[in-house]
Every structure is written in structure tokens, then in C-alpha cells.
Design a protein around this motif. Sequence first.
Motif, PDB file in Angstrom:
ATOM      1  N   ALA B 144       0.837  -1.209   0.000  1.00 20.60           N
ATOM      2  CA  ALA B 144       0.000   0.000   0.000  1.00 20.60           C
ATOM      3  C   ALA B 144       0.871   1.258   0.000  1.00 20.60           C
ATOM      4  CB  ALA B 144      -0.933  -0.009   1.212  1.00 20.60           C
ATOM      5  N   VAL B 145       1.904   1.262   0.837  1.00 19.68           N
ATOM      6  CA  VAL B 145       2.768   2.445   0.939  1.00 19.68           C
ATOM      7  C   VAL B 145       3.564   2.649  -0.353  1.00 19.68           C
ATOM      8  CG1 VAL B 145       4.769   3.419   2.148  1.00 19.68           C
ATOM      9  CG2 VAL B 145       2.912   2.374   3.454  1.00 19.68           C
ATOM     10  N   ALA B 146       4.089   1.559  -0.919  1.00 20.89           N
ATOM     11  CA  ALA B 146       4.859   1.676  -2.168  1.00 20.89           C
ATOM     12  C   ALA B 146       3.990   2.256  -3.279  1.00 20.89           C
ATOM     13  CB  ALA B 146       5.412   0.310  -2.586  1.00 20.89           C
ATOM     14  N   ASP B 147       2.755   1.788  -3.364  1.00 25.83           N
ATOM     15  CA  ASP B 147       1.827   2.279  -4.384  1.00 25.83           C
ATOM     16  C   ASP B 147       1.502   3.753  -4.147  1.00 25.83           C
ATOM     17  OD1 ASP B 147      -0.624   3.105  -5.549  1.00 25.83           O
ATOM     18  OD2 ASP B 147      -1.238   1.040  -5.871  1.00 25.83           O
ATOM     19  N   PHE B 148       1.066   4.068  -2.942  1.00 26.40           N
ATOM     20  CA  PHE B 148       0.625   5.429  -2.649  1.00 26.40           C
ATOM     21  C   PHE B 148       1.770   6.436  -2.795  1.00 26.40           C
ATOM     22  CE2 PHE B 148      -0.230   8.910   0.363  1.00 26.40           C
ATOM     23  CZ  PHE B 148      -1.393   9.387  -0.195  1.00 26.40           C
ATOM     24  N   MET B 149       2.934   6.098  -2.251  1.00 21.85           N
ATOM     25  CA  MET B 149       4.056   7.047  -2.289  1.00 21.85           C
ATOM     26  C   MET B 149       4.546   7.292  -3.724  1.00 21.85           C
ATOM     27  SD  MET B 149       4.435   8.358   0.587  1.00 21.85           S
ATOM     28  CE  MET B 149       5.955   9.270   0.323  1.00 21.85           C
ATOM     29  N   THR B 150       4.373   6.284  -4.581  1.00 21.36           N
ATOM     30  CA  THR B 150       4.730   6.473  -5.993  1.00 21.36           C
ATOM     31  C   THR B 150       4.030   7.713  -6.549  1.00 21.36           C
ATOM     32  OG1 THR B 150       5.088   4.120  -6.351  1.00 21.36           O
ATOM     33  CG2 THR B 150       4.515   5.435  -8.298  1.00 21.36           C
ATOM     34  N   TYR B 151       2.741   7.836  -6.209  1.00 20.84           N
ATOM     35  CA  TYR B 151       1.972   8.938  -6.779  1.00 20.84           C
ATOM     36  C   TYR B 151       2.169  10.248  -6.030  1.00 20.84           C
ATOM     37  CZ  TYR B 151       0.298   5.658 -10.061  1.00 20.84           C
ATOM     38  OH  TYR B 151       0.268   4.747 -11.079  1.00 20.84           O
ATOM     39  N   VAL B 152       2.588  10.150  -4.776  1.00 20.65           N
ATOM     40  CA  VAL B 152       2.985  11.370  -4.066  1.00 20.65           C
ATOM     41  C   VAL B 152       4.229  11.937  -4.750  1.00 20.65           C
ATOM     42  CG1 VAL B 152       3.890  12.269  -1.881  1.00 20.65           C
ATOM     43  CG2 VAL B 152       1.982  10.653  -1.865  1.00 20.65           C
ATOM     44  N   VAL B 153       5.161  11.048  -5.095  1.00 19.22           N
ATOM     45  CA  VAL B 153       6.379  11.504  -5.772  1.00 19.22           C
ATOM     46  C   VAL B 153       6.051  12.085  -7.153  1.00 19.22           C
ATOM     47  CG1 VAL B 153       8.624  10.790  -6.690  1.00 19.22           C
ATOM     48  CG2 VAL B 153       7.838   9.892  -4.500  1.00 19.22           C
ATOM     49  N   THR B 154       5.176  11.381  -7.895  1.00 20.31           N
ATOM     50  CA  THR B 154       4.757  11.898  -9.205  1.00 20.31           C
ATOM     51  C   THR B 154       4.209  13.325  -9.060  1.00 20.31           C
ATOM     52  OG1 THR B 154       4.208   9.681  -9.971  1.00 20.31           O
ATOM     53  CG2 THR B 154       3.191  11.493 -11.164  1.00 20.31           C
ATOM     54  N   SER B 155       3.366  13.533  -8.060  1.00 17.69           N
ATOM     55  CA  SER B 155       2.778  14.861  -7.837  1.00 17.69           C
ATOM     56  C   SER B 155       3.858  15.898  -7.555  1.00 17.69           C
ATOM     57  CB  SER B 155       1.803  14.814  -6.658  1.00 17.69           C
ATOM     58  OG  SER B 155       0.834  13.820  -6.864  1.00 17.69           O
ATOM     59  N   LEU B 156       4.833  15.512  -6.714  1.00 17.85           N
ATOM     60  CA  LEU B 156       5.902  16.460  -6.377  1.00 17.85           C
ATOM     61  C   LEU B 156       6.779  16.754  -7.589  1.00 17.85           C
ATOM     62  CD1 LEU B 156       6.949  15.183  -2.820  1.00 17.85           C
ATOM     63  CD2 LEU B 156       5.408  17.063  -3.419  1.00 17.85           C
ATOM     64  N   GLN B 157       7.024  15.723  -8.393  1.00 23.51           N
ATOM     65  CA  GLN B 157       7.839  15.932  -9.604  1.00 23.51           C
ATOM     66  C   GLN B 157       7.163  16.943 -10.532  1.00 23.51           C
ATOM     67  OE1 GLN B 157       8.022  11.789 -10.745  1.00 23.51           O
ATOM     68  NE2 GLN B 157      10.192  11.665 -10.278  1.00 23.51           N
ATOM     69  N   LEU B 158       5.846  16.801 -10.688  1.00 26.15           N
ATOM     70  CA  LEU B 158       5.127  17.735 -11.555  1.00 26.15           C
ATOM     71  C   LEU B 158       5.076  19.131 -10.929  1.00 26.15           C
ATOM     72  CD1 LEU B 158       2.243  15.451 -12.854  1.00 26.15           C
ATOM     73  CD2 LEU B 158       4.071  16.471 -14.212  1.00 26.15           C
ATOM     74  N   ALA B 159       4.944  19.176  -9.592  1.00 25.72           N
ATOM     75  CA  ALA B 159       4.880  20.473  -8.911  1.00 25.72           C
ATOM     76  C   ALA B 159       6.208  21.228  -9.054  1.00 25.72           C
ATOM     77  CB  ALA B 159       4.544  20.275  -7.436  1.00 25.72           C
ATOM     78  N   LEU B 160       7.317  20.494  -8.962  1.00 21.74           N
ATOM     79  CA  LEU B 160       8.634  21.127  -9.109  1.00 21.74           C
ATOM     80  C   LEU B 160       8.808  21.678 -10.522  1.00 21.74           C
ATOM     81  CD1 LEU B 160      10.895  18.591  -7.178  1.00 21.74           C
ATOM     82  CD2 LEU B 160      10.589  21.010  -6.613  1.00 21.74           C
ATOM     83  N   ALA B 161       8.290  20.942 -11.503  1.00 20.76           N
ATOM     84  CA  ALA B 161       8.447  21.376 -12.889  1.00 20.76           C
ATOM     85  C   ALA B 161       7.451  22.472 -13.261  1.00 20.76           C
ATOM     86  CB  ALA B 161       8.286  20.171 -13.819  1.00 20.76           C
ATOM     87  N   PHE B 162       6.275  22.450 -12.611  1.00 15.03           N
ATOM     88  CA  PHE B 162       5.232  23.426 -12.953  1.00 15.03           C
ATOM     89  C   PHE B 162       4.719  24.167 -11.718  1.00 15.03           C
ATOM     90  CE2 PHE B 162       5.010  19.965 -16.089  1.00 15.03           C
ATOM     91  CZ  PHE B 162       5.284  20.684 -17.242  1.00 15.03           C
ATOM     92  N   PRO B 163       5.579  24.967 -11.086  1.00 15.31           N
ATOM     93  CA  PRO B 163       5.102  25.728  -9.926  1.00 15.31           C
ATOM     94  C   PRO B 163       4.099  26.788 -10.370  1.00 15.31           C
ATOM     95  CG  PRO B 163       7.351  26.365 -10.499  1.00 15.31           C
ATOM     96  CD  PRO B 163       6.975  25.237 -11.409  1.00 15.31           C
ATOM     97  N   ALA B 164       3.090  27.021  -9.532  1.00 13.01           N
ATOM     98  CA  ALA B 164       2.051  27.990  -9.874  1.00 13.01           C
ATOM     99  C   ALA B 164       2.618  29.402  -9.957  1.00 13.01           C
ATOM    100  CB  ALA B 164       0.925  27.919  -8.853  1.00 13.01           C
TER     101      ALA B 164
END
Lengths: 83, 214
Positions: B144-164
Motif C-alpha cells: 500500500a505504501v509503495a503504491d501510494f508514495m509512488t503517486y505522491v512523488v509523481t505529484s511532487l515531480q510535476l509540482a517542481l516542474a510546474f510551480p504555480a
Amino acid sequence: MRPNKILLLVLPVALIALSGAQEWKGTDDIAEGAIAELSPDYKPWFSPIFEPTGELEGLFFSVQAAIGGFLIGYFLGKHDRES
Amino acid sequence: MHIMEGFLPAEWCAFWYALAIPVLIYGAWKTKKEIERDPKAKSLLAVSLGFIFVLSALKLPSVTGSCSHPTGTGVAVVLFGPSVTAFLSSIALLYQALLLAHGGLTTLGANTVSMGIVGPFFGFIAYKALKKFNLTAAFFSAAAVADFMTYVVTSLQLALAFPASPGMEGVMFSAIRFLEIFAVTQIPLAIIEAFIAVLLLRSIRTYSPEVIPA
């Protein structure tokens, strides 16, 4: 069937029932929209070399699952036969 | 869902590749070592890879009305640890990038970091922390943690590349936006994945208890 196996079957069905009729857009498509909103000037600078049509996409997803299912079944079965 | 082809600026693609490649090389080397040490490991490596292939091929609907897919990395990380998991994940990611236009070659580094490295690493920590108390709970949390954290990282990667907006604040704002999309959708999927992973890991343990020492 053991209770945890029943739960395994019930859970996905309950999940779909709870969410009602929807389009089930992929989160990647939704994220694409969010990117367009946050950085309107951003243009994707690379596109997939090969993009399957709807039917082919279904096929390749199935093949992927089939490869995985085969690997699990074959090697667990192999262990059974040998012991 | 993985980050789409072309949807990370080139410098971020390079950055995530630079992080992923050393881990992949180490993971490939460690995979080879595992097979040399014990030829039986080959079967378990195949089963671990099989699980990643099956689970990441499933597009599942979620309560948010959108769909995403599990990662299947929980079994590999319990049996072989994070670096081997990274190597196995990259095989599935490459398949999806080349044949499904899902994820991409430019974003392969970033997706390997999320699905193959950081997600499973957190799953591994959860597993190590819980296995002394209850093995089933440890299997469940690992997946569960491996799955969930994968998408937390994906979100952070996109946030770093596309800050508001420029600066930390903009990154935070974007992070919340992407977490709402990816992480919330993922919660039920991570739980379903964890149930299936527990079933598989428990049957592996019944076959050969020595591979998962309590």
C-alpha cells in the motif's frame, strides 16, 4: 472462501458502485489539464514515437497482463511440480 | 498514471535520469548477484516482475471518478529490496512507454524514480518496521505504501516542474493541486493492491518459508 478472499471480490465492485456512472478519465489526462492551467505557455517537447489506437492499446495492455500472469503462474507452478 | 511523454521540461528529465541511472545499474548488478547466489531466486524474480506487469496493466476506476493503475512493486520490494525493484519496474515502464504511449522515454527517468525507487523505498521501510510484529500487516503496508508514495512523488515531480508561481510557495500550491489528482485517486487502489499482494506473498511464504524470514 475465506473472508479476505470475499473482501477482495467485493471491494472493487463496491468501489465502482460508490463512484456512480462516470467517464473514468485517466489521472494523467486530468494532470495534463492542470499543467495547461498552471503553465499555459508550456508545450510538450516530445511526443510518443508510437501511439497505439484504442483497439491496439487494449491489446497491448492485455498482453502486458498476460505476460505477468504467465510469469507468476509458471514459476509458482514450477515450484509446485519440483517439490 | 505515469508522467506523460514530453510533459516534463528537458532539464527535469535529465535531473531524474541522473538520479535513476545509478540506482538502476546497482539494481541490475544486484539482480545478477541474487541469481548467482541462489538459482532459485530466478523464479521469485520472475514472479515479482510478473506481479508488476499484471498490476500496472490494470486501469482501475476510483472514488474520485477518475481512473489510475496500481504499481505492483510491493512483492518485489519485500522479496528483494528497493534497488532490484527499481530495475524490475524500469522493464515494465519501458514496455508501457514504447508500446502503449503510456509514460514516455523522456519521462522514463522521472517515472523510474517514483514507481521504481522512492515509492518502493517507503514501502520497504514500512515492511521492515512492521515485520517484527505481524507479517501480514507488514506485507499489506509494504504494497500500500509503495503504491501510494509512488503517486505522491509523481505529484511532487510535476509540482517542481510546474510551480504555480516562482519560489517555494508556487511549488506547494502546485503540489496540492497534483496530489488532489493523483494521491486521492490512488488511496483505494493502493488498498486493493495491498490485499492482492498479501495473498501472493503469503502463498510464496507457504511454498518456501526461507525466502521471507520472519
